[in-house]
Write a protein that holds these residues in place. Structure first.
Motif, short mmCIF file in Angstrom:
data_model
loop_
_atom_site.label_atom_id
_atom_site.label_comp_id
_atom_site.label_asym_id
_atom_site.label_seq_id
_atom_site.Cartn_x
_atom_site.Cartn_y
_atom_site.Cartn_z
N ASN A 216 98.54 15.68 84.12
CA ASN A 216 99.99 15.77 84.17
C ASN A 216 100.43 15.68 85.63
OD1 ASN A 216 99.80 18.38 85.36
ND2 ASN A 216 99.84 19.35 83.34
N ASN A 403 107.00 18.18 86.33
CA ASN A 403 106.14 18.37 85.15
C ASN A 403 106.81 19.27 84.11
OD1 ASN A 403 103.26 17.66 84.34
ND2 ASN A 403 103.35 19.84 83.85
N LYS A 404 107.45 20.31 84.58
CA LYS A 404 108.12 21.27 83.69
C LYS A 404 109.19 20.57 82.85
CE LYS A 404 110.95 25.48 83.93
NZ LYS A 404 111.58 26.46 84.87
N ALA A 407 107.60 18.12 80.29
CA ALA A 407 106.85 18.85 79.26
C ALA A 407 107.74 19.39 78.14
CB ALA A 407 106.08 19.99 79.90
N THR A 408 109.06 19.45 78.37
CA THR A 408 109.95 19.95 77.32
C THR A 408 109.99 19.01 76.11
OG1 THR A 408 111.90 18.89 78.33
CG2 THR A 408 111.42 21.17 78.98
N TYR A 409 109.62 17.74 76.32
CA TYR A 409 109.63 16.81 75.19
C TYR A 409 108.36 15.98 75.06
CZ TYR A 409 111.09 13.57 78.91
OH TYR A 409 111.19 12.85 80.08
N TYR A 410 107.54 15.93 76.09
CA TYR A 410 106.36 15.07 76.07
C TYR A 410 105.15 15.86 75.56
CZ TYR A 410 103.24 11.29 77.59
OH TYR A 410 102.33 10.26 77.63
N LYS A 411 104.77 15.60 74.33
CA LYS A 411 103.76 16.41 73.66
C LYS A 411 102.40 16.46 74.36
CE LYS A 411 105.80 16.15 69.06
NZ LYS A 411 105.66 15.72 67.64
N PHE A 413 101.80 16.85 77.33
CA PHE A 413 101.86 17.87 78.39
C PHE A 413 101.96 19.27 77.82
CE2 PHE A 413 103.73 15.13 82.08
CZ PHE A 413 102.64 14.28 81.98
N GLN A 414 102.08 19.38 76.51
CA GLN A 414 102.31 20.69 75.88
C GLN A 414 101.01 21.34 75.36
OE1 GLN A 414 105.23 19.80 72.89
NE2 GLN A 414 106.83 19.32 74.38
N LYS A 415 99.88 20.71 75.66
CA LYS A 415 98.59 21.24 75.19
C LYS A 415 98.26 22.56 75.87
CE LYS A 415 96.76 16.57 74.38
NZ LYS A 415 95.78 15.56 74.79
#
Length: 415
Positions: A216, A403-404, A407-411, A413-415
């Motif tokens: 990320n 990145n923050k 990450a609110t919508y990009y899956k 980055f949500q791992k």
């Protein structure tokens, strides 16, 4: 004699009525664009099209770039708008394609789509249905434009590595020459600076890792690249945080700065402002010798047909004309702007250089990958780099904020 005269008069009247009917049968297309600076070129192309298609006329109208998308969207939402539309690409295309405002294009209604690489068509494709909605019009590259005379007088050659770039900038500054004309007051310019200077340092592997979620934007490769950008900013325009885009353009065009980190689209404008400039281009410097030198590329919009146009057949004829190698060649050589159409013939040496550099590229990352949802990757990059270069954030903090937001919508980055 009277009978003969009546017959002749009737024939003349019939001829008049026929010519009037023919005139009424003329189809007028409306064509909207934000490219005000290209108006003379488009008017010339329209003239050529009309000569080949005598039943069709085209009225070209331009709007200010900053207002264009709003004006266009408002007109289309009201069921109006032009017959032919110059549209943006990627996320901005989706905002007007998703509601059904544009006519889908394929190789049946526009066979000339075969003249384009798949990557160009992808830029004008709606992700939700996989259909193409516009004929691509330009390939843009983010790189460094430099003044050859200033370099020659200073005994410099285009730098290949980052260390060479820093040494060249120091040499220029010691000679009281502004190394980079760039300023950062205009937010979007911060994104072009990143593309122009950091692409080689980031590289294709970084892009692949970002897209897959393997990495990320807190990745050391990205943070370290931002740190390098912070270092080189000491060689930007004096008081660069207060220097806006037009001012930085004028500084370079006047021959008072050696380099400009930005888009290949700048070249024609610089030459127009100062025809005596001898310009060259080079890709973002690599971190170490042997690394692959890259530019950041994207496709800068396309030509679309209004789905509610009453003149779809004529509009498709015009769009097909705008997709031919002949048109692409004229576009490239007149505007010094690279057409993505296969088979074009490039006459201008510097445009040939741009085309060669574009063969080795990564995506103009935020525009191509992260300008579909909010907060836009471009807005995040622009605002946080602007703050970082103004000393309000560290590279680590800027990267974390970017990145923050994504990450609110990009899956991945949500791992």
């Amino acid at each position: 004699m009277k009978l003969t005269r009546r017959i002749l008069m009737a024939a003349a009247a019939g001829s008049f009525l026929f010519s009037g009917t023919a005139a009424m049968a003329q189809t007028e297309l409306s064509f909207w664009s934000w490219r005000q600076e290209d108006k003379a070129f488009y008017q010339d192309m329209i003239k050529q099209f009309q000569e080949k298609n005598p039943g069709i006329t085209v009225k070209f109208e331009t709007f200010a770039p900053e207002n264009y998308q709003t004006i266009l969207s408002t007109a289309l939402a009201a069921g109006r708008g032009p017959d032919v539309i110059q549209v943006r690409a990627y996320g901005n295309l989706e905002t007007i394609a998703t509601p059904g405002y544009l006519l889908p294009l394929d190789k049946q209604n526009v066979p000339e789509l075969a003249n384009f690489p798949e990557s160009a068509l992808a830029a004008e494709t709606l992700r939700s249905d996989g259909k193409v909605y516009a004929v691509p019009f330009a390939t843009q590259a983010q790189l460094v434009v430099y003044n050859k005379k200033i370099f020659q007088d200073a005994g410099l050659t285009p730098p290949k590595t980052w260390d060479e770039l820093m040494k060249a900038a120091e040499t220029l500054k010691a000679k009281n020459i502004t190394p980079f004309a760039n300023g950062t007051a205009t937010a979007w310019q911060n994104e072009t600076i990143v593309g122009g200077l950091l692409s080689s340092m980031l590289g294709k592997d970084f892009e692949a890792d970002i897209v897959s979620g393997k990495a990320n934007f807190t990745d050391p490769r990205f943070v370290n690249a931002l740190a390098k950008l912070k270092d080189v900013s000491q060689y930007f325009s004096p008081n660069f945080t207060g220097v806006d885009y037009p001012s930085s353009q004028q500084l370079f065009a006047a021959g008072r700065a050696a380099m400009f980190a930005g888009g290949s689209y700048e070249i024609a404008n610089f030459k127009k402002q100062n025809p005596s400039l001898d310009l060259g281009v080079f890709p973002a410097p690599v971190l170490k010798a042997g690394d692959q030198a890259l530019v950041a590329t994207y496709y800068d919009g396309g030509y679309a047909v209004n789905a509610k146009s009453d003149n779809k057949d004529a509009a498709l004829k015009f769009v097909r004309f705008l997709a031919t190698p002949e048109y692409g060649t004229a576009f490239t050589n007149t505007l010094k702007n690279l057409s993505p159409i296969k088979g074009i013939k490039i006459e201008d040496p510097i445009t040939q250089e741009v085309a060669k550099l574009a063969d080795n590229s990564m995506s103009y990352l935020m525009l191509v990958r992260f300008r579909y949802q909010e907060p836009s990757g471009s807005v995040l990059l622009q605002s946080n780099v602007q703050k970082m270069l103004a000393g309000q954030q560290t590279p680590e903090q800027a990267a974390a904020e970017i990145n923050k937001g994504i990450a609110t919508y990009y899956k991945p980055f949500q791992k």
